[in-house]
Design a protein around this motif. Structure first.
Motif, PDB file in Angstrom:
ATOM      1  N   LEU A 125       9.313  -3.052 -22.519  1.00 53.99           N
ATOM      2  CA  LEU A 125       9.031  -4.213 -23.356  1.00 53.99           C
ATOM      3  C   LEU A 125       7.742  -4.858 -22.881  1.00 53.99           C
ATOM      4  N   PRO A 126       6.812  -5.167 -23.771  1.00 52.89           N
ATOM      5  CA  PRO A 126       5.519  -5.723 -23.354  1.00 52.89           C
ATOM      6  C   PRO A 126       5.669  -7.054 -22.638  1.00 52.89           C
ATOM      7  N   ALA A 127       4.928  -7.217 -21.564  1.00 50.12           N
ATOM      8  CA  ALA A 127       4.902  -8.493 -20.854  1.00 50.12           C
ATOM      9  C   ALA A 127       4.237  -9.551 -21.724  1.00 50.12           C
ATOM     10  N   ARG A 128       4.651 -10.797 -21.571  1.00 50.98           N
ATOM     11  CA  ARG A 128       4.077 -11.873 -22.370  1.00 50.98           C
ATOM     12  C   ARG A 128       2.712 -12.287 -21.848  1.00 50.98           C
ATOM     13  N   SER A 129       2.547 -12.324 -20.549  1.00 49.81           N
ATOM     14  CA  SER A 129       1.277 -12.725 -19.969  1.00 49.81           C
ATOM     15  C   SER A 129       0.250 -11.607 -20.125  1.00 49.81           C
ATOM     16  N   PRO A 130      -0.950 -11.904 -20.638  1.00 54.13           N
ATOM     17  CA  PRO A 130      -1.961 -10.853 -20.781  1.00 54.13           C
ATOM     18  C   PRO A 130      -2.309 -10.179 -19.458  1.00 54.13           C
ATOM     19  N   ARG A 131      -2.377 -10.940 -18.372  1.00 53.84           N
ATOM     20  CA  ARG A 131      -2.708 -10.340 -17.074  1.00 53.84           C
ATOM     21  C   ARG A 131      -1.602  -9.397 -16.597  1.00 53.84           C
ATOM     22  N   VAL A 132      -0.350  -9.837 -16.800  1.00 51.23           N
ATOM     23  CA  VAL A 132       0.766  -8.969 -16.413  1.00 51.23           C
ATOM     24  C   VAL A 132       0.814  -7.750 -17.335  1.00 51.23           C
ATOM     25  N   VAL A 190      15.408   1.394 -20.895  1.00 54.52           N
ATOM     26  CA  VAL A 190      14.550   0.230 -21.098  1.00 54.52           C
ATOM     27  C   VAL A 190      13.980  -0.198 -19.751  1.00 54.52           C
ATOM     28  N   LEU A 191      12.668  -0.330 -19.702  1.00 55.20           N
ATOM     29  CA  LEU A 191      11.967  -0.673 -18.469  1.00 55.20           C
ATOM     30  C   LEU A 191      11.481  -2.115 -18.532  1.00 55.20           C
ATOM     31  N   ALA A 192      11.400  -2.746 -17.391  1.00 53.89           N
ATOM     32  CA  ALA A 192      10.834  -4.091 -17.279  1.00 53.89           C
ATOM     33  C   ALA A 192       9.736  -4.057 -16.228  1.00 53.89           C
ATOM     34  N   THR A 193       8.860  -5.052 -16.282  1.00 55.54           N
ATOM     35  CA  THR A 193       7.735  -5.117 -15.358  1.00 55.54           C
ATOM     36  C   THR A 193       7.701  -6.485 -14.705  1.00 55.54           C
ATOM     37  N   THR A 194       7.544  -6.523 -13.387  1.00 54.97           N
ATOM     38  CA  THR A 194       7.439  -7.792 -12.680  1.00 54.97           C
ATOM     39  C   THR A 194       6.035  -8.353 -12.851  1.00 54.97           C
ATOM     40  N   ARG A 195       5.827  -9.573 -12.372  1.00 60.44           N
ATOM     41  CA  ARG A 195       4.513 -10.209 -12.519  1.00 60.44           C
ATOM     42  C   ARG A 195       3.435  -9.457 -11.748  1.00 60.44           C
ATOM     43  N   THR A 196       3.840  -8.708 -10.742  1.00 61.90           N
ATOM     44  CA  THR A 196       2.852  -7.948  -9.974  1.00 61.90           C
ATOM     45  C   THR A 196       2.556  -6.595 -10.612  1.00 61.90           C
ATOM     46  N   GLY A 197       3.285  -6.268 -11.667  1.00 59.67           N
ATOM     47  CA  GLY A 197       3.078  -4.995 -12.330  1.00 59.67           C
ATOM     48  C   GLY A 197       4.061  -3.919 -11.914  1.00 59.67           C
ATOM     49  N   ALA A 198       4.954  -4.230 -10.980  1.00 57.61           N
ATOM     50  CA  ALA A 198       5.947  -3.247 -10.548  1.00 57.61           C
ATOM     51  C   ALA A 198       6.936  -2.967 -11.683  1.00 57.61           C
ATOM     52  N   VAL A 199       7.318  -1.704 -11.830  1.00 58.97           N
ATOM     53  CA  VAL A 199       8.215  -1.288 -12.907  1.00 58.97           C
ATOM     54  C   VAL A 199       9.628  -1.151 -12.367  1.00 58.97           C
ATOM     55  N   ARG A 200      10.593  -1.693 -13.083  1.00 58.09           N
ATOM     56  CA  ARG A 200      12.000  -1.526 -12.720  1.00 58.09           C
ATOM     57  C   ARG A 200      12.790  -1.116 -13.957  1.00 58.09           C
ATOM     58  N   VAL A 201      13.937  -0.542 -13.737  1.00 61.68           N
ATOM     59  CA  VAL A 201      14.807  -0.120 -14.845  1.00 61.68           C
ATOM     60  C   VAL A 201      15.668  -1.301 -15.257  1.00 61.68           C
ATOM     61  N   ARG A 202      15.510  -1.732 -16.487  1.00 63.24           N
ATOM     62  CA  ARG A 202      16.312  -2.847 -16.993  1.00 63.24           C
ATOM     63  C   ARG A 202      17.648  -2.358 -17.529  1.00 63.24           C
ATOM     64  N   ALA A 203      17.651  -1.173 -18.109  1.00 65.40           N
ATOM     65  CA  ALA A 203      18.900  -0.589 -18.619  1.00 65.40           C
ATOM     66  C   ALA A 203      18.757   0.915 -18.655  1.00 65.40           C
ATOM     67  N   GLN A 244       0.850  -3.951 -16.335  1.00 59.42           N
ATOM     68  CA  GLN A 244       1.910  -3.091 -16.861  1.00 59.42           C
ATOM     69  C   GLN A 244       1.324  -1.807 -17.435  1.00 59.42           C
ATOM     70  N   LEU A 245       0.270  -1.928 -18.205  1.00 61.39           N
ATOM     71  CA  LEU A 245      -0.382  -0.756 -18.781  1.00 61.39           C
ATOM     72  C   LEU A 245      -0.942   0.149 -17.697  1.00 61.39           C
ATOM     73  N   ALA A 246      -1.520  -0.441 -16.665  1.00 64.14           N
ATOM     74  CA  ALA A 246      -2.093   0.357 -15.581  1.00 64.14           C
ATOM     75  C   ALA A 246      -1.017   1.101 -14.803  1.00 64.14           C
ATOM     76  N   ARG A 247       0.129   0.449 -14.601  1.00 64.08           N
ATOM     77  CA  ARG A 247       1.194   1.072 -13.805  1.00 64.08           C
ATOM     78  C   ARG A 247       1.961   2.121 -14.604  1.00 64.08           C
ATOM     79  N   LEU A 248       2.255   1.822 -15.878  1.00 62.97           N
ATOM     80  CA  LEU A 248       3.068   2.730 -16.687  1.00 62.97           C
ATOM     81  C   LEU A 248       2.284   3.921 -17.230  1.00 62.97           C
TER      82      LEU A 248
END
Length: 506
Positions: free
Chosen positions: A233-240, A18-31, A244-248
């Motif tokens: 998991l999709p970010a809640r903020s449309p900008r984020v 499971v991956l997560a995305t920060t507000r800047t779009g950086a991807v991290r491993v959540r699990a 997220q889509l651009a980075r992943l």
């Protein structure tokens, strides 16, 4: 599917799951895969230590993510029936649902407890009148525990005695849909119907190993992870979300139509295949998604009772010129027919077994009018009272009784079209003669606040049109009038003819 998922999670445990995305779009491993497998084992051992056995009901009020998935995997491992609880439904509705499901234990994260009022200090502060939890079974906190929350689930229980997954078919999940606070209604899926639904999604999306998939529902998580694809998991903020889509650059994306519209407004670019459902998705929206980079854009027709039922790609949908809404070819195993009123009925391996407390029925009433044309399903509008706002089904019968406060003669909730193709939820309230409008609006404030995510977008005070020999509220006429009134508010007009015998809105 779940056997395959369990095997995949235990193979290469350090790979991301499971991956997560920060507000800047950086991807991290959540699990990682190993994290999920370990948490599922811990939950299963803890639930078994609490005395839960096959056939027991486990209430689940945990936000989507690794913990929720681990709980559902643990429930499957022990042969439990998971009752999915939505704290945002409001305390009255939630209380009725809990009373019907009668879970042996409720697992809730801290946020769910705060919203639902299970944290007693928060409940008293919010003036919530809740039932005695002893009647409904104990509550345990999963994840970080805040002051006032229930005791934490003990994940340190020995895991050596965990049983093998039960064989054979049995109830797997209870998902609440419609009904009223006095008679809630819930869909019961068995292990076989869930497995069929997940297999159908897996065949439709066909995720490849090690390439990310973007989506947050159980029916996205399980098939993707089982195939070895990590899920973001999709970010809640449309900008984020756009970042997220651009980075992943996901191979597959599942978003609801409101999420798609918000992402497009934020100049999001898509890759691979995009699937959308839970609300109507027109050809124009799917076309915009493809223009924004998607290789394919699919609309999926699905219900809580049968997921998924049909699918259509943008090119085919855009070429359709007939009357109604083309939702595509029925997926393998799904059967369709209509009754004498034109309502569409569906059946198939992924169909729910029954409604809780009712007899089994192989045919699912969709509430939609529809027809088959050359093997393709075409919808002609809904025949239920349900209002679909965003991607959320709102059932008026759940909330209308609460609007009948002193001074209210009649009240209905109706959906009216919005400019973006969605629906707005409007409460049309008919005051008793002589009632002061300001006093009535003040009296309505409390029940409106308790409606949670079903709170209406507008409240209009007016006479409600009636029809038929029984003089029942005419919802279609009420919706038309409410739409004209809201249009008049925006344009400064009068709103057309009055509604009911006195007319006008206050």
């Amino acid at each position: 599917m779940l056997d395959r998922l369990d095997s995949t999670l235990r193979r290469d445990p350090h790979r991301p799951a499971v991956l997560a995305t920060t507000r800047t779009g950086a991807v991290r491993v959540r699990a990682t895969r190993g994290d999920l497998a370990d948490l599922a084992d811990g939950c299963a051992a803890a639930l078994r230590a609490r005395g839960l056995r096959p056939g027991d009901t486990l209430g689940v009020a945990v936000r989507p993510g690794p913990r929720a998935l681990a709980v559902l995997l643990a429930a499957d491992r022990l042969g439990l029936r998971a009752a999915v609880l939505d704290p945002g439904a409001g305390p009255d509705v939630l209380r009725a649902r809990l009373a019907l499901a009668r879970p042996s234990l409720v697992l809730a994260d801290a946020t769910a407890q705060a919203v639902a009022g299970w944290a007693r200090p928060l409940a008293r502060r919010a003036h919530l009148a809740l039932p005695d939890l002893a009647e409904l079974g104990p509550v345990a906190t999963l994840g970080p525990r805040l002051p006032g929350c229930a005791p934490a689930l003990d994940l340190g229980a020995p895991r050596t005695a965990l049983p093998a997954r039960p064989t054979g078919d049995a109830d797997a999940a209870v998902v609440f849909t419609s009904g009223t606070t006095s008679r809630p209604r819930a869909v019961v899926h068995t292990r076989s119907s869930f497995a069929a639904g997940m297999a159908a999604v897996g065949a439709l999306v066909d995720p490849r190993p090690h390439r990310p998939v973007l989506g947050g529902t159980f029916f996205v998580l399980v098939p993707s992870l089982a195939q070895g694809a990590p899920v973001a998991l999709p970010a809640r903020s449309p900008r984020v979300l756009a970042r997220q889509l651009a980075r992943l650059r996901p191979q597959a994306t599942y978003l609801t139509p409101p999420q798609l519209r918000a992402a497009l407004a934020a100049d999001a670019r898509f890759t691979g295949g995009v699937w959308t459902g839970s609300a109507p998705a027109g050809a124009e929206l799917l076309t915009r998604v493809k223009r924004a980079g998607a290789a394919r854009a699919w609309g999926v027709y699905a219900l809580t009772e049968l997921f998924p039922a049909a699918a259509v790609e943008q090119e085919e949908k855009a070429a359709f010129t007939g009357d109604g809404d083309l939702v595509g070819a029925l997926l393998p195993g799904v059967r369709a027919r209509t009754d004498d009123t034109g309502e569409l009925l569906l059946a198939g391996p992924a169909a729910r077994h029954r409604y809780l407390g009712e007899d089994p029925d192989p045919w699912v009433r969709t509430g939609d009018r529809g027809r088959l044309e050359n093997g393709r399903l075409v919808l002609a509008g809904r025949c239920k009272d349900m209002v679909l706002r965003g991607a959320e089904n709102i059932y008026p019968g759940l909330y209308e009784p609460a609007l009948h406060v002193p001074g209210v003669e009649l009240a209905v909730l109706v959906g009216v079209p919005a400019e973006d193709g969605d629906e707005r939820l409007v409460a049309l309230v008919q005051p008793r003669p002589g009632t002061d409008p300001r006093t009535l609006r003040a009296a309505l404030a409390a029940p409106l606040a308790r409606m949670g995510t079903a709170r209406p977008d507008a409240v209009l005070l007016a006479d409600i049109p009636l029809s038929g020999r029984s003089r029942k509220p005419d919802r279609e006429a009420a919706a038309r009038w409410a739409a004209s009134r809201l249009t008049a508010r925006r344009t400064g007009g009068t709103g057309g003819p009055g509604c009911g015998r006195r007319g006008g809105a206050r």
